[in-house]
Design an enzyme around this catalytic site. Structure first.
Site, PDB file in Angstrom:
ATOM      1  N   HIS A 158     -66.886 -37.930  46.915  1.00 12.82           N
ATOM      2  CA  HIS A 158     -66.185 -36.829  46.247  1.00 12.82           C
ATOM      3  C   HIS A 158     -64.690 -36.806  46.572  1.00 12.82           C
ATOM      4  O   HIS A 158     -63.957 -35.951  46.047  1.00 12.82           O
ATOM      5  CB  HIS A 158     -66.803 -35.485  46.629  1.00 12.82           C
ATOM      6  CG  HIS A 158     -68.218 -35.308  46.170  1.00 12.82           C
ATOM      7  ND1 HIS A 158     -68.603 -35.501  44.865  1.00 12.82           N
ATOM      8  CD2 HIS A 158     -69.348 -34.962  46.857  1.00 12.82           C
ATOM      9  CE1 HIS A 158     -69.906 -35.285  44.758  1.00 12.82           C
ATOM     10  NE2 HIS A 158     -70.377 -34.966  45.947  1.00 12.82           N
ATOM     11  N   ASP A 193     -76.376 -41.258  44.131  1.00 14.84           N
ATOM     12  CA  ASP A 193     -76.431 -39.962  44.797  1.00 14.84           C
ATOM     13  C   ASP A 193     -76.861 -38.872  43.806  1.00 14.84           C
ATOM     14  O   ASP A 193     -76.681 -39.017  42.592  1.00 14.84           O
ATOM     15  CB  ASP A 193     -75.043 -39.635  45.354  1.00 14.84           C
ATOM     16  CG  ASP A 193     -75.014 -38.446  46.292  1.00 14.84           C
ATOM     17  OD1 ASP A 193     -75.101 -38.670  47.512  1.00 14.84           O
ATOM     18  OD2 ASP A 193     -74.907 -37.310  45.809  1.00 14.84           O
ATOM     19  N   HIS A 195     -75.389 -36.094  43.361  1.00 21.59           N
ATOM     20  CA  HIS A 195     -74.175 -35.561  42.755  1.00 21.59           C
ATOM     21  C   HIS A 195     -73.297 -36.685  42.216  1.00 21.59           C
ATOM     22  O   HIS A 195     -73.225 -37.768  42.803  1.00 21.59           O
ATOM     23  CB  HIS A 195     -73.378 -34.755  43.781  1.00 21.59           C
ATOM     24  CG  HIS A 195     -74.148 -33.641  44.409  1.00 21.59           C
ATOM     25  ND1 HIS A 195     -74.783 -33.774  45.621  1.00 21.59           N
ATOM     26  CD2 HIS A 195     -74.384 -32.370  43.992  1.00 21.59           C
ATOM     27  CE1 HIS A 195     -75.377 -32.629  45.932  1.00 21.59           C
ATOM     28  NE2 HIS A 195     -75.157 -31.768  44.957  1.00 21.59           N
ATOM     29  N   ASP A 282     -80.077 -37.672  48.554  1.00 20.79           N
ATOM     30  CA  ASP A 282     -80.309 -36.279  48.208  1.00 20.79           C
ATOM     31  C   ASP A 282     -80.955 -36.097  46.843  1.00 20.79           C
ATOM     32  O   ASP A 282     -81.241 -34.959  46.431  1.00 20.79           O
ATOM     33  CB  ASP A 282     -79.020 -35.459  48.303  1.00 20.79           C
ATOM     34  CG  ASP A 282     -77.805 -36.159  47.734  1.00 20.79           C
ATOM     35  OD1 ASP A 282     -77.941 -37.294  47.241  1.00 20.79           O
ATOM     36  OD2 ASP A 282     -76.707 -35.576  47.790  1.00 20.79           O
TER      37      ASP A 282
END
Length: 343
Positions: A158, A193, A195, A282
């Site tokens: 990120h 991931d 996200h 995740d």
């Protein structure tokens, strides 16, 4: 295959973050290291420490003013009367084409995308060694290893060239890709991931030498909200070199693997000399974020299919938070990858 990790990465210990306006305990905690190390050991990986390459690997993808900010902001912040224990921005600019603020408060707002990346006394050193870990894994691949696993903590995908966000400070996957570019004309990053890897996308969005591909929960109602949509294809020289594959919330193994095949087809068409797997765990059905529903066996199959790319690979740890199966999920991915790659 070896597991790269440095003990300094444990020191970063954020206390809180804001989620839907509520202050909650930060899930990116040092205990993640213990669970992931156990998973790597169970998969048969030998642990090694990274060398110190200085700031150059990070400087290849991050701006100098941002690196200076990360290194100095905590000390400067603590000089402010009644300052919070951790650096957390309380103002964000509506644009970025203006003069650079001189104050610590202004710079925090400029360089921190959200309130999920608090900076404490140990954040810079931990992020620095997380970046060294990614660079080491990529260098090992350049030196002849078929694959290497970088246990990067804090994570990185990120983080933009000049902005932290979502628990991330230095973009480890981008750093690894840039190291691999020193010898390979084309490098692909495959992000699995939960996200979207918005920082990774941002760093390479106008470049055609690094293909960025991401599978993630649909951001229309999920972090990071503003990035990760299928319409984002790159710009300028990078147009057509970014592929986002947003998945419906709670998608399980079948949907994830079907879209992974789409991702692998695009990567094959790009013909990279090396690849970075931005490995988030995740997407697991029992992860605290609860966005997707991949099983432990699903991670084994993801590992097998990632190995089918058939080029030297740096596996860089991204998300995956505390749950009983965190280490098992890493072991399943690594075992699947090693079995398919026969390493």
């Amino acid at each position: 295959m070896k597991c790269v990790f440095h003990e300094t990465q444990r020191r970063h210990d954020p206390r809180h973050f804001l989620s839907s306006g509520a202050q909650k305990p930060n899930p990116e905690v040092p205990e993640r290291v213990n669970r992931l190390l156990a998973g790597a050991e169970n998969a048969g990986l030998e642990r090694v420490a990274p060398r110190d390459r200085g700031v150059a690997p990070a400087a290849a993808v991050h701006s100098p003013e941002y690196l200076r900010f990360l290194e100095t902001i905590y000390e400067r912040w603590r000089r402010i009367p009644d300052a919070s224990e951790e650096v957390v921005p309380n103002i964000h600019p509506d644009r970025r084409d203006f003069s650079y603020p001189a104050s610590a408060v202004g710079q925090a707002g400029y360089h921190m995308a959200d309130t999920a990346c608090p900076i404490s006394a140990d954040t810079w050193e931990s992020a620095y060694w997380s970046a060294q870990t990614a660079a080491e894994a990529a260098a090992m691949v350049l030196d002849g290893e078929k694959a290497a696993y970088a246990l990067c903590r804090p994570p990185g995908h990120h983080a933009f060239a000049d902005m932290a966000g979502g628990f991330c400070f230095l973009n480890n996957s981008a750093i690894a890709a840039q190291v691999l570019r020193s010898r390979h004309e084309r490098v692909a990053i495959l992000d699995v991931d939960l996200h979207h890897g918005n920082g990774t996308q941002g760093i390479f969005y106008a470049r055609g030498d690094v293909l960025t591909v991401s599978l993630h929960a649909d951001p229309a109602r999920f972090y990071p909200f503003f990035w990760g949509h299928a319409s984002e294809r790159g710009e300028g020289a990078g147009l057509g070199y970014n592929l986002n594959l947003p998945l419906p919330r709670h998608s399980g193994d079948e949907v994830f693997l079907d879209q992974l095949d789409v991702a692998l087809t695009r990567i094959a068409a790009f013909a990279p000399g090396a690849v970075v797997i931005a490995l988030g765990l995740d997407a697991f059905e029992g992860d605290p974020f609860g966005g997707l529903s991949v099983s432990t066996d699903g991670f084994r199959m993801i590992g097998e299919r990632c190995a089918s790319i058939g080029v030297p690979t740096a596996i860089v740890q991204e998300g995956g938070y505390l749950c009983d199966a965190l280490g098992d999920n890493l072991a399943a991915f690594l075992q699947g990858f090693r079995h398919a790659a026969a390493i």
